[in-house]
Design a protein around this motif. Structure first.
Motif, PDB file in Angstrom:
ATOM      1  N   TYR A 166      43.220 -35.914 -54.745  1.00 33.78           N
ATOM      2  CA  TYR A 166      43.126 -35.641 -56.344  1.00 33.78           C
ATOM      3  C   TYR A 166      42.145 -36.390 -56.903  1.00 33.78           C
ATOM      4  O   TYR A 166      41.577 -37.331 -56.242  1.00 33.78           O
ATOM      5  CB  TYR A 166      44.647 -35.713 -56.714  1.00 33.78           C
TER       6      TYR A 166
ATOM      7  N   ARG B 210      40.330 -39.275 -58.599  1.00 32.79           N
ATOM      8  CA  ARG B 210      40.502 -40.760 -58.412  1.00 32.79           C
ATOM      9  C   ARG B 210      39.887 -41.581 -59.355  1.00 32.79           C
ATOM     10  O   ARG B 210      39.019 -41.210 -60.184  1.00 32.79           O
ATOM     11  CB  ARG B 210      39.402 -41.187 -57.144  1.00 32.79           C
TER      12      ARG B 210
ATOM     13  N   GLU C  72      35.839 -50.301 -52.042  1.00 31.07           N
ATOM     14  CA  GLU C  72      34.451 -50.667 -51.708  1.00 31.07           C
ATOM     15  C   GLU C  72      34.512 -52.116 -51.841  1.00 31.07           C
ATOM     16  O   GLU C  72      34.835 -52.620 -53.059  1.00 31.07           O
ATOM     17  CB  GLU C  72      33.703 -49.708 -53.060  1.00 31.07           C
TER      18      GLU C  72
ATOM     19  N   SER D 104      35.421 -47.846 -47.301  1.00 30.35           N
ATOM     20  CA  SER D 104      36.656 -47.741 -46.521  1.00 30.35           C
ATOM     21  C   SER D 104      36.698 -45.950 -46.727  1.00 30.35           C
ATOM     22  O   SER D 104      36.172 -45.244 -47.678  1.00 30.35           O
ATOM     23  CB  SER D 104      37.824 -48.097 -46.780  1.00 30.35           C
ATOM     24  N   GLU D 105      37.436 -45.280 -45.839  1.00 23.94           N
ATOM     25  CA  GLU D 105      37.788 -44.022 -46.199  1.00 23.94           C
ATOM     26  C   GLU D 105      39.321 -44.237 -46.936  1.00 23.94           C
ATOM     27  O   GLU D 105      39.788 -45.342 -46.982  1.00 23.94           O
ATOM     28  CB  GLU D 105      38.062 -43.261 -45.005  1.00 23.94           C
ATOM     29  N   PRO D 106      39.631 -43.223 -47.647  1.00 26.82           N
ATOM     30  CA  PRO D 106      40.898 -43.139 -48.537  1.00 26.82           C
ATOM     31  C   PRO D 106      41.994 -43.242 -47.508  1.00 26.82           C
ATOM     32  O   PRO D 106      42.884 -42.352 -47.591  1.00 26.82           O
ATOM     33  CB  PRO D 106      40.617 -41.836 -49.435  1.00 26.82           C
TER      34      PRO D 106
ATOM     35  N   SER E  28      44.132 -42.664 -56.359  1.00 27.81           N
ATOM     36  CA  SER E  28      44.776 -41.270 -56.825  1.00 27.81           C
ATOM     37  C   SER E  28      45.957 -41.101 -56.208  1.00 27.81           C
ATOM     38  O   SER E  28      46.581 -41.891 -55.418  1.00 27.81           O
ATOM     39  CB  SER E  28      43.625 -40.081 -56.167  1.00 27.81           C
TER      40      SER E  28
ATOM     41  N   ASN F 233      39.672 -47.656 -55.523  1.00 33.80           N
ATOM     42  CA  ASN F 233      39.888 -46.310 -56.008  1.00 33.80           C
ATOM     43  C   ASN F 233      41.231 -46.032 -55.515  1.00 33.80           C
ATOM     44  O   ASN F 233      41.587 -45.879 -54.683  1.00 33.80           O
ATOM     45  CB  ASN F 233      38.833 -45.465 -55.015  1.00 33.80           C
TER      46      ASN F 233
HETATM   47  P1  ADP Z   1      31.261 -44.261 -55.137  1.00 33.73           P
HETATM   48  O1  ADP Z   1      30.415 -44.888 -54.743  1.00 33.73           O
HETATM   49  O2  ADP Z   1      30.537 -43.300 -56.427  1.00 33.73           O
HETATM   50  O3  ADP Z   1      32.198 -44.852 -55.864  1.00 33.73           O
HETATM   51  P2  ADP Z   1      32.023 -43.004 -52.702  1.00 33.73           P
HETATM   52  O4  ADP Z   1      31.994 -41.336 -52.393  1.00 33.73           O
HETATM   53  O5  ADP Z   1      31.403 -43.851 -52.052  1.00 33.73           O
HETATM   54  O6  ADP Z   1      31.708 -42.897 -54.313  1.00 33.73           O
HETATM   55  O7  ADP Z   1      33.598 -43.304 -52.586  1.00 33.73           O
HETATM   56  C1  ADP Z   1      34.005 -44.478 -53.059  1.00 33.73           C
HETATM   57  C2  ADP Z   1      35.375 -44.760 -52.408  1.00 33.73           C
HETATM   58  O8  ADP Z   1      36.341 -44.002 -53.108  1.00 33.73           O
HETATM   59  C3  ADP Z   1      35.573 -44.801 -50.984  1.00 33.73           C
HETATM   60  O9  ADP Z   1      36.097 -45.950 -50.658  1.00 33.73           O
HETATM   61  C4  ADP Z   1      36.352 -43.725 -50.610  1.00 33.73           C
HETATM   62  O10 ADP Z   1      37.591 -43.819 -49.631  1.00 33.73           O
HETATM   63  C5  ADP Z   1      37.506 -43.505 -52.044  1.00 33.73           C
HETATM   64  N1  ADP Z   1      37.889 -42.324 -52.420  1.00 33.73           N
HETATM   65  C6  ADP Z   1      37.262 -41.002 -52.541  1.00 33.73           C
HETATM   66  N2  ADP Z   1      37.983 -39.997 -53.033  1.00 33.73           N
HETATM   67  C7  ADP Z   1      39.245 -40.824 -53.275  1.00 33.73           C
HETATM   68  C8  ADP Z   1      40.486 -40.057 -53.552  1.00 33.73           C
HETATM   69  N3  ADP Z   1      40.861 -38.963 -54.088  1.00 33.73           N
HETATM   70  N4  ADP Z   1      41.681 -41.157 -53.732  1.00 33.73           N
HETATM   71  C9  ADP Z   1      41.472 -42.687 -53.723  1.00 33.73           C
HETATM   72  N5  ADP Z   1      40.120 -42.910 -53.236  1.00 33.73           N
HETATM   73  C10 ADP Z   1      39.369 -42.226 -52.955  1.00 33.73           C
END
Ligand code: ADP
Ligand code: MG
Ligand code: ZN
Length: 474
Positions: free
Chosen positions: A206, A208, A9, A153-155, A196, A194
């Motif tokens: 898993y 994060r 993020e 981003s996506e993970p 994991s 983030n």
């Molecule tokens: P928040 O705003 O509460 O932090 P989001 O759902 O917007 O939550 O996700 C934040 C970030 O975490 C995104 O970039 C997503 O890709 C990443 N993310 C979500 N799950 C995982 C995971 N298991 N491992 C690593 N990154 C993850």
């Protein structure tokens, strides 16, 4: 075997003149709390009005990453209490952000690339700053209400290396678009990581851990490595379930560790709800057509450099990863020099001498001068060796290239008569060696070249010296 999973993020501070919902200036290196008004101080009754420029910049970004730009997006309230946020909520876009589903491609050194999906980019207001001075804490609200674009981003990243490539590409895109200063040290480009792990082959995500606000690419890399190691150790020791919790951690650069800051809030903790004080952000087709205009991006510039200047992919990446370097190179090229020389003199000779964090935009020698220096090598006014001396001189002295060459007495002698005269003298003074050379001791040629160069104090054109000596020694 484990696989690392990373999602990022990034908070990009948009470089608008005024704040997101009021007309206060966004410059905050001014007297504390001076850029404030009833709206950004959250006084009762003051209402927010959306800054159109913010929408413009968000749309430019969406276009740059091939995303969908929602013609209607909405604002939401995220409630939390912190002294630097007088309203006790942040206005953001949770349910329908302005930008969704983008793609950013990262490039590996071997020439391959990978597409990282961007989930969304939404507009939100920044908080102010808490300043701690000894036992006193102060609040400065100059930054409160400045516009941020949060890019999620996506993970999709599988290593620290990929995360850094993604961040550098993202950084270079926002710089090319000129929508942000994107200065990590000053906080206009902030990143939450983030992380994991999971057994290789497992599709499931898993738990994060989120690591907040790390302010350099090097520290981000380090923080990821440390966190991945911590998670693997916990797994291998059978303590994964108790030690790895969904939480927010801080990276401590002195102790070289990540440590728990707080448990991760869920969306419910923030009591999100649609912002009642703002209308939806509506983008007409006319407005969209105007706001989606963007300049050449790093990838396009790189392809153009490869095509037009026949340079290697590697050099093209080096030159285009920063907008300033790319501009510098192009300005050098306008002196009519070869791209090959421009690349070497910019990236090796000049940047090699700009040590101590001086970036190209602060170079004491501008692009025109560098171009001229290369030009003087190409038109044989000076040798490449002499040019290095000129460059050193220019770094410490206010001078144009031709005056520097003149002052240093480095003008190359291309006058054949003068060179022939020196060659004759050297041969006459070394009759024995000349005879040895003629009877087959080829290696002595270098000796003669050396002597002539020395006699000319390095100013003779080596090309001309070679020619003349070949002719005279037979
Ligand atoms: P928040 O705003 O509460 O932090 P989001 O759902 O917007 O939550 O996700 C934040 C970030 O975490 C995104 O970039 C997503 O890709 C990443 N993310 C979500 N799950 C995982 C995971 N298991 N491992 C690593 N990154 C993850
Ligand atoms: Mg987060
Ligand atoms: Zn204001």
């Amino acid at each position: 075997m484990f696989e690392t999973v990373i999602g990022l993020e990034v908070h990009v501070q948009l470089n608008t003149q005024t704040k997101l919902f009021c007309s206060c200036a966004t410059s905050f290196n001014v007297t504390q709390n001076s850029n404030t008004c009833p709206t950004c101080l959250a006084l009762p009754g003051a209402l927010p009005v959306l800054n159109k420029e913010v929408l413009h910049k968000a749309i430019m970004f969406g276009t740059a990453v091939d995303a969908r730009v929602n013609r209607t997006s909405y604002f939401d309230r995220k409630s939390y209490f912190y002294p630097d946020s007088p309203s006790a909520y942040q206005i953001t876009q949770l349910y329908t952000p302005v930008v969704e589903d983008g793609i950013l491609s990262i490039d590996f050194e071997d020439g391959s690339s990978k597409q990282i999906r961007i989930n969304r980019a939404h507009i939100e207001a920044d908080a102010g700053k808490n300043i701690h001075e000894g036992s006193v804490s102060k609040v400065d609200l100059n930054r409160a209400g400045t516009p941020l674009l949060e890019i999620v981003s996506e993970p999709d990243m599988r290593s620290a290396d990929e995360a850094i490539l993604y961040l550098k590409k993202l950084h270079s895109i926002v710089r090319y678009l000129e929508i942000s200063d994107a200065n990590m040290q000053e906080g206009s480009f902030r990143c939450d990581v983030n992380v994991s792990i999971r057994p290789k082959g497992d599709e499931k995500l898993y738990t994060r851990v989120e690591i907040k606000n790390i302010n350099s690419f090097r520290f981000i890399e380090k923080a990821i490595e440390l966190e991945v190691a911590r998670q693997k150790d916990a797994w291998e020791d059978g303590k994964y379930d108790v030690e790895i919790l969904q939480e927010t951690r801080l990276f401590d650069q002195n102790k070289q560790e990540t440590r728990s800051m707080r448990g991760k809030e869920g969306a419910a903790d923030y009591r999100y709800f649609p912002e009642p004080d703002l209308l939806p952000a509506m983008i007409s087709e006319e407005m969209y057509a105007q706001f989606c205009q963007i300049p050449e991006l790093p990838d396009q510039k790189r392809e153009r450099f490869i095509r037009d200047y026949e340079m290697s992919v590697y050099n093209a990446i080096v030159l285009t990863s920063s907008l300033e370097t790319a501009h510098f190179f192009e300005a050098m090229m306008s002196e009519g020099i070869s791209a090959k020389n421009a690349v070497v003199w910019l990236t090796v000779e000049l940047q090699g001498r700009l040590k101590g964090g001086i970036s190209i935009e602060n170079s004491p020698i501008d692009a025109k001068k560098m171009g001229m220096l290369v030009k003087r090598i190409e038109d044989q006014t000076i040798s490449a060796k002499a040019a290095k001396e000129v460059l050193d001189y220019l770094l410490g002295n206010e001078s144009d290239v031709d005056n520097a060459i003149e002052n240093l007495g480095l003008k190359q002698v291309t006058d054949m008569g003068a060179i022939e005269k020196i060659c004759d003298e050297i041969i006459a003074a070394n009759q024995d060696k000349a005879a040895e050379y003629r009877s087959g001791k080829d290696k002595l040629f270098g000796f003669f070249v050396g002597q002539v160069m020395k006699e000319s104090k390095g100013t003779a054109s080596p090309q001309a010296v070679n020619e003349v000596l070949k002719a005279k020694l037979g």
